[in-house]
Design an enzyme around this catalytic site. Structure first.
Site, mmCIF file in Angstrom:
data_model
loop_
_atom_site.group_PDB
_atom_site.id
_atom_site.type_symbol
_atom_site.label_atom_id
_atom_site.label_comp_id
_atom_site.label_asym_id
_atom_site.label_seq_id
_atom_site.Cartn_x
_atom_site.Cartn_y
_atom_site.Cartn_z
ATOM 1 N N GLY A 34 -1.205 -2.674 1.828
ATOM 2 C CA GLY A 34 -2.429 -2.628 1.035
ATOM 3 C C GLY A 34 -2.193 -2.155 -0.383
ATOM 4 O O GLY A 34 -3.049 -1.511 -0.984
ATOM 5 N N CYS A 35 -1.060 -2.471 -0.929
ATOM 6 C CA CYS A 35 -0.624 -1.989 -2.237
ATOM 7 C C CYS A 35 -0.652 -3.129 -3.250
ATOM 8 O O CYS A 35 -0.510 -4.295 -2.889
ATOM 9 C CB CYS A 35 0.807 -1.443 -2.081
ATOM 10 S SG CYS A 35 1.629 -0.941 -3.586
ATOM 11 N N GLY A 36 -0.781 -2.786 -4.518
ATOM 12 C CA GLY A 36 -0.724 -3.800 -5.559
ATOM 13 C C GLY A 36 0.621 -4.511 -5.610
ATOM 14 O O GLY A 36 0.724 -5.625 -6.124
ATOM 15 N N PHE A 37 1.663 -3.880 -5.062
ATOM 16 C CA PHE A 37 2.996 -4.489 -5.034
ATOM 17 C C PHE A 37 3.251 -5.301 -3.761
ATOM 18 O O PHE A 37 4.308 -5.911 -3.623
ATOM 19 C CB PHE A 37 4.086 -3.416 -5.173
ATOM 20 C CG PHE A 37 4.044 -2.679 -6.480
ATOM 21 C CD1 PHE A 37 4.155 -3.353 -7.684
ATOM 22 C CD2 PHE A 37 3.881 -1.310 -6.511
ATOM 23 C CE1 PHE A 37 4.119 -2.681 -8.900
ATOM 24 C CE2 PHE A 37 3.844 -0.616 -7.710
ATOM 25 C CZ PHE A 37 3.961 -1.295 -8.910
ATOM 26 N N THR A 38 2.305 -5.330 -2.839
ATOM 27 C CA THR A 38 2.479 -6.050 -1.575
ATOM 28 C C THR A 38 2.901 -7.509 -1.765
ATOM 29 O O THR A 38 3.723 -8.006 -0.991
ATOM 30 C CB THR A 38 1.207 -5.943 -0.708
ATOM 31 O OG1 THR A 38 0.956 -4.555 -0.454
ATOM 32 C CG2 THR A 38 1.351 -6.677 0.608
#
Length: 157
Positions: A34-38
Site C-alpha cells: 500500500g505504498c507509493g513505491f508499490t
C-alpha cells in the site's frame, strides 16, 4: 559471518537458509503493498525475468513498519503481488527491518551498508545488492527504481 549464515521464514513459516542462494546475485528488498513505491514490483519482476537465468534472485520481505502499508497476512500480500504484478520471485514472511524486533538479516545488511544519514531503513523498497560470494555491494534508496539500478546490477551478473 556473511549473508549465508542467516535463515529466514517463508510465507508458510518454514525456515530457509540463505545458503540456498549461495553463488547467486541477490537483490534483497523490504516491500509494502500500500505504498507509493508499490508499482516498483513491476520493474522488479522485469529485472527478475531478464536476469534469473544468469543466477539472479530477488528476495522480497514485506514489512508493515512504515505507516502500516503492508496490511494483511503473508498469503494475502502474495496474492495481491502475483495477481496485480505477476511476481514470480521469492516472497518471504513479513518482518521488521528496524527496532527491537528487527530481523537479524537486516541488522547485518545495515551494518554493511549504511544509508544516507545512518543505518536505519528509511522506508519501503530499500534495496540491498549482494554479490555471488555473499558480499553486500550496494544499498539503494526507495526512490531508486529497478530501472535506475539495472546498470549497477548488470555489472555483477
Amino acid at each position: 559471518m556473511n549473508i549465508y549464515d542467516f535463515s529466514v521464514k517463508t510465507r508458510d513459516g518454514k525456515e530457509v537458509s540463505l545458503k540456498d542462494y549461495e553463488g547467486k546475485v541477490l537483490l534483497i528488498v523490504n516491500t509494502a503493498t500500500g505504498c507509493g513505491f508499490t508499482p516498483q514490483y513491476k520493474g522488479l519482476q522485469e529485472l527478475y525475468v531478464k536476469y534469473k537465468e544468469q543466477g539472479f534472485e530477488i528476495l522480497d520481505f514485506p514489512c508493515n513498519q512504515f505507516l502500516n502499508q503492508a496490511p494483511g497476512t503473508d498469503d494475502e500480500i502474495h496474492t495481491f503481488c502475483t495477481g496485480r504484478f505477476g511476481i514470480t520471485f521469492p516472497q518471504f514472511a513479513k518482518i521488521d527491518v528496524n527496532g527491537k524486533n528487527e530481523d537479524p538479516l537486516y541488522t547485518y545488511l545495515k551494518s554493511k551498508k549504511h544509508g544516507f544519514c545512518n543505518s536505519r531503513i528509511k522506508w519501503n523498497f530499500t534495496k540491498f545488492l549482494v554479490a555471488r560470494d555473499g558480499t553486500v555491494l550496494e544499498r539503494f534508496a526507495p526512490t531508486d527504481t529497478p530501472e535506475k539500478i539495472e546498470s549497477v546490477l548488470a555489472k555483477y551478473i
